[in-house]
Design a protein around this motif. Structure first.
Motif, PDB file in Angstrom:
ATOM      1  N   GLY A 159       0.794  -1.219   0.000  1.00  0.00           N
ATOM      2  CA  GLY A 159       0.000   0.000   0.000  1.00  0.00           C
ATOM      3  C   GLY A 159       0.824   1.266   0.000  1.00  0.00           C
ATOM      4  O   GLY A 159       0.541   2.219  -0.745  1.00  0.00           O
ATOM      5  N   LEU A 160       1.886   1.314   0.809  1.00  0.00           N
ATOM      6  CA  LEU A 160       2.705   2.516   0.892  1.00  0.00           C
ATOM      7  C   LEU A 160       3.631   2.678  -0.303  1.00  0.00           C
ATOM      8  O   LEU A 160       4.311   3.711  -0.435  1.00  0.00           O
ATOM      9  N   LEU A 161       3.641   1.697  -1.215  1.00  0.00           N
ATOM     10  CA  LEU A 161       4.477   1.772  -2.413  1.00  0.00           C
ATOM     11  C   LEU A 161       3.714   2.294  -3.631  1.00  0.00           C
ATOM     12  O   LEU A 161       4.254   2.288  -4.740  1.00  0.00           O
ATOM     13  N   TYR A 162       2.483   2.734  -3.422  1.00  0.00           N
ATOM     14  CA  TYR A 162       1.742   3.361  -4.519  1.00  0.00           C
ATOM     15  C   TYR A 162       1.935   4.871  -4.434  1.00  0.00           C
ATOM     16  O   TYR A 162       1.691   5.480  -3.397  1.00  0.00           O
ATOM     17  N   TYR A 163       2.391   5.434  -5.550  1.00  0.00           N
ATOM     18  CA  TYR A 163       2.674   6.879  -5.591  1.00  0.00           C
ATOM     19  C   TYR A 163       2.016   7.480  -6.829  1.00  0.00           C
ATOM     20  O   TYR A 163       2.163   6.949  -7.924  1.00  0.00           O
ATOM     21  N   PRO A 164       1.296   8.608  -6.637  1.00  0.00           N
ATOM     22  CA  PRO A 164       0.990   9.285  -5.367  1.00  0.00           C
ATOM     23  C   PRO A 164      -0.167   8.594  -4.655  1.00  0.00           C
ATOM     24  O   PRO A 164      -1.045   8.006  -5.303  1.00  0.00           O
ATOM     25  N   SER A 165      -0.162   8.661  -3.334  1.00  0.00           N
ATOM     26  CA  SER A 165      -1.250   8.093  -2.547  1.00  0.00           C
ATOM     27  C   SER A 165      -1.169   8.635  -1.125  1.00  0.00           C
ATOM     28  O   SER A 165      -0.125   9.119  -0.679  1.00  0.00           O
ATOM     29  N   GLU A 166      -2.271   8.531  -0.411  1.00  0.00           N
ATOM     30  CA  GLU A 166      -2.281   8.977   0.983  1.00  0.00           C
ATOM     31  C   GLU A 166      -1.361   8.112   1.847  1.00  0.00           C
ATOM     32  O   GLU A 166      -0.715   8.624   2.769  1.00  0.00           O
ATOM     33  N   LEU A 167      -1.279   6.820   1.543  1.00  0.00           N
ATOM     34  CA  LEU A 167      -0.408   5.949   2.329  1.00  0.00           C
ATOM     35  C   LEU A 167       1.066   6.274   2.097  1.00  0.00           C
ATOM     36  O   LEU A 167       1.867   6.252   3.029  1.00  0.00           O
ATOM     37  N   PHE A 168       1.422   6.579   0.845  1.00  0.00           N
ATOM     38  CA  PHE A 168       2.798   7.021   0.589  1.00  0.00           C
ATOM     39  C   PHE A 168       3.090   8.299   1.353  1.00  0.00           C
ATOM     40  O   PHE A 168       4.156   8.430   1.980  1.00  0.00           O
ATOM     41  N   ASP A 169       2.165   9.256   1.327  1.00  0.00           N
ATOM     42  CA  ASP A 169       2.373  10.517   2.043  1.00  0.00           C
ATOM     43  C   ASP A 169       2.537  10.277   3.541  1.00  0.00           C
ATOM     44  O   ASP A 169       3.401  10.883   4.188  1.00  0.00           O
ATOM     45  N   GLU A 170       1.732   9.377   4.095  1.00  0.00           N
ATOM     46  CA  GLU A 170       1.830   9.073   5.522  1.00  0.00           C
ATOM     47  C   GLU A 170       3.181   8.432   5.846  1.00  0.00           C
ATOM     48  O   GLU A 170       3.872   8.830   6.792  1.00  0.00           O
ATOM     49  N   ALA A 171       3.551   7.434   5.054  1.00  0.00           N
ATOM     50  CA  ALA A 171       4.809   6.731   5.308  1.00  0.00           C
ATOM     51  C   ALA A 171       6.009   7.650   5.174  1.00  0.00           C
ATOM     52  O   ALA A 171       6.900   7.671   6.032  1.00  0.00           O
ATOM     53  N   SER A 172       6.062   8.424   4.100  1.00  0.00           N
ATOM     54  CA  SER A 172       7.212   9.302   3.879  1.00  0.00           C
ATOM     55  C   SER A 172       7.280  10.402   4.923  1.00  0.00           C
ATOM     56  O   SER A 172       8.379  10.805   5.346  1.00  0.00           O
ATOM     57  N   ARG A 173       6.123  10.886   5.389  1.00  0.00           N
ATOM     58  CA  ARG A 173       6.128  11.926   6.428  1.00  0.00           C
ATOM     59  C   ARG A 173       6.677  11.384   7.740  1.00  0.00           C
ATOM     60  O   ARG A 173       7.546  12.008   8.362  1.00  0.00           O
ATOM     61  N   VAL A 174       6.182  10.226   8.170  1.00  0.00           N
ATOM     62  CA  VAL A 174       6.642   9.644   9.434  1.00  0.00           C
ATOM     63  C   VAL A 174       8.138   9.319   9.362  1.00  0.00           C
ATOM     64  O   VAL A 174       8.898   9.580  10.304  1.00  0.00           O
ATOM     65  N   GLN A 175       8.560   8.763   8.249  1.00  0.00           N
ATOM     66  CA  GLN A 175       9.973   8.409   8.104  1.00  0.00           C
ATOM     67  C   GLN A 175      10.860   9.654   8.051  1.00  0.00           C
ATOM     68  O   GLN A 175      11.940   9.684   8.657  1.00  0.00           O
ATOM     69  N   THR A 176      10.406  10.668   7.352  1.00  0.00           N
ATOM     70  CA  THR A 176      11.178  11.910   7.272  1.00  0.00           C
ATOM     71  C   THR A 176      11.318  12.544   8.651  1.00  0.00           C
ATOM     72  O   THR A 176      12.409  13.012   9.029  1.00  0.00           O
ATOM     73  N   GLU A 177      10.233  12.569   9.406  1.00  0.00           N
ATOM     74  CA  GLU A 177      10.298  13.149  10.753  1.00  0.00           C
ATOM     75  C   GLU A 177      11.277  12.370  11.620  1.00  0.00           C
ATOM     76  O   GLU A 177      12.036  12.965  12.404  1.00  0.00           O
ATOM     77  N   PHE A 178      11.278  11.058  11.512  1.00  0.00           N
ATOM     78  CA  PHE A 178      12.196  10.239  12.309  1.00  0.00           C
ATOM     79  C   PHE A 178      13.647  10.486  11.901  1.00  0.00           C
ATOM     80  O   PHE A 178      14.533  10.668  12.750  1.00  0.00           O
ATOM     81  N   LEU A 179      13.903  10.528  10.599  1.00  0.00           N
ATOM     82  CA  LEU A 179      15.264  10.740  10.108  1.00  0.00           C
ATOM     83  C   LEU A 179      15.801  12.107  10.502  1.00  0.00           C
ATOM     84  O   LEU A 179      16.939  12.232  10.971  1.00  0.00           O
ATOM     85  N   THR A 180      15.015  13.149  10.299  1.00  0.00           N
ATOM     86  CA  THR A 180      15.493  14.498  10.603  1.00  0.00           C
ATOM     87  C   THR A 180      15.640  14.715  12.105  1.00  0.00           C
ATOM     88  O   THR A 180      16.493  15.504  12.550  1.00  0.00           O
TER      89      THR A 180
END
Length: 300
Positions: A276-297
């Motif tokens: 699900g998170l590998l479909y782009y663009p999608s709400e699940l991709f946006d959710e996954a990338s946001r959470v991961q970006t926040e963790f990384l930064t």
């Protein structure tokens, strides 16, 4: 800005992309990324890389040995020990780049490589952050003691052992995915895998091929990332799908590995199953990338 890059690994050249923010003025933290099972860098992993870069991070995204633009024979052969060595060689390459701060290195993995980044993160002290999405830790709970002794054996195999020796299990070559398991069995069986790989792998420029061989060399210990989990010291994010369709991305087995990780860590449930998170663009991709970006930064 995106540059094509290459670096040596196990006698061949691995190739990929270096993502750099346009406004770069100092050495940056770097996220080292490789694709999951049989995919290539242009199958949505590049979209995650772009999201991380937009947040001010450098990203090194590369094709595994034997896949995509990278060298290696036999083509389309998957050996997890070799792929882990590729991650270690990517760390060595990235830390010497002028644009990169060698004290701030993260690893990112998806599916099969989601387990691999836990292995490499435990063995490689230079890794400060790990992000693993829909990680593969195995179909069944670990029955081998994840002790220091066994970890040392595992580490010895990965760093100095012959990981291309006698083969314990070889599966393939055969299709990666198929819509007809009775007539044409494939390595990945769920229909969700077929739909995603055919959709994204079939797009121009991906260099994806619908066949692969999975090999597991005979070793003193099996390739089970959970054996390394107690020795991870990096900040670790496991993003896991409760409804994951893939047999070896077992939700409860991932939880077992997570509970063994002693360092700072975060567990995040995400909907949509394995793909699900590998479909782009999608709400699940946006959710996954946001959470991961926040963790990384936050931790780099």
């Amino acid at each position: 800005m995106i540059k094509e890059v290459e670096f040596p690994s196990e006698g061949v050249t691995l190739r990929g992309l270096l993502f750099l923010p346009e406004s770069q003025t100092k050495r940056l933290p770097v996220v080292i990324m490789a694709h999951g099972f049989s995919a290539t860098v242009m199958m949505v992993a590049d979209k995650f890389a772009a999201a991380f870069c937009q947040a001010g991070l450098a990203v090194l995204l590369y094709d595994h040995r034997n896949f995509g633009r990278s060298e290696g024979e036999p083509r389309q052969e998957i050996n997890p020990w070799i792929q882990c060595r590729g991650y270690r060689d990517a760390v060595k390459f990235a830390e010497k780049l002028d644009e990169v701060d060698p004290e701030r290195i993260a690893l990112w993995g998806d599916s099969y490589t989601g387990g691999q980044v836990v292995v490499v993160g435990a063995i490689e002290p230079r890794v400060k952050v790990i992000v693993a999405q829909c990680p593969v830790f195995g179909a069944e709970p670990l029955e081998i003691d994840p002790s220091r002794e066994n970890f040392d054996i595992f580490k010895e195999i990965l760093t100095r052992g012959d990981v291309q020796g006698s083969i314990e299990t070889t599966t393939g070559p055969m299709p990666v995915v198929s819509s007809d398991q009775a007539g044409t069995p494939s390595l990945l069986k769920p229909i969700q895998a077929f739909r995603w790989f055919i959709d994204y792998g079939g797009r121009a420029g991906t260099r994806w091929i619908n066949y692969a061989t999975r090999v597991l060399p005979e070793m003193p210990l099996p390739f089970r990332p959970t054996l390394c989990a107690p020795f991870v010291r990096a900040h670790t994010l496991l993003m896991v799908a409760p409804e994951d369709e893939m047999l070896h991305a077992n939700y409860s087995v991932a939880r077992q590995a997570y509970e063994l990780i002693p360092g700072p860590k975060q567990w995040y449930d995400i909907a949509g199953g394995h793909f699900g998170l590998l479909y782009y663009p999608s709400e699940l991709f946006d959710e996954a990338s946001r959470v991961q970006t926040e963790f990384l930064t936050k931790w780099l």
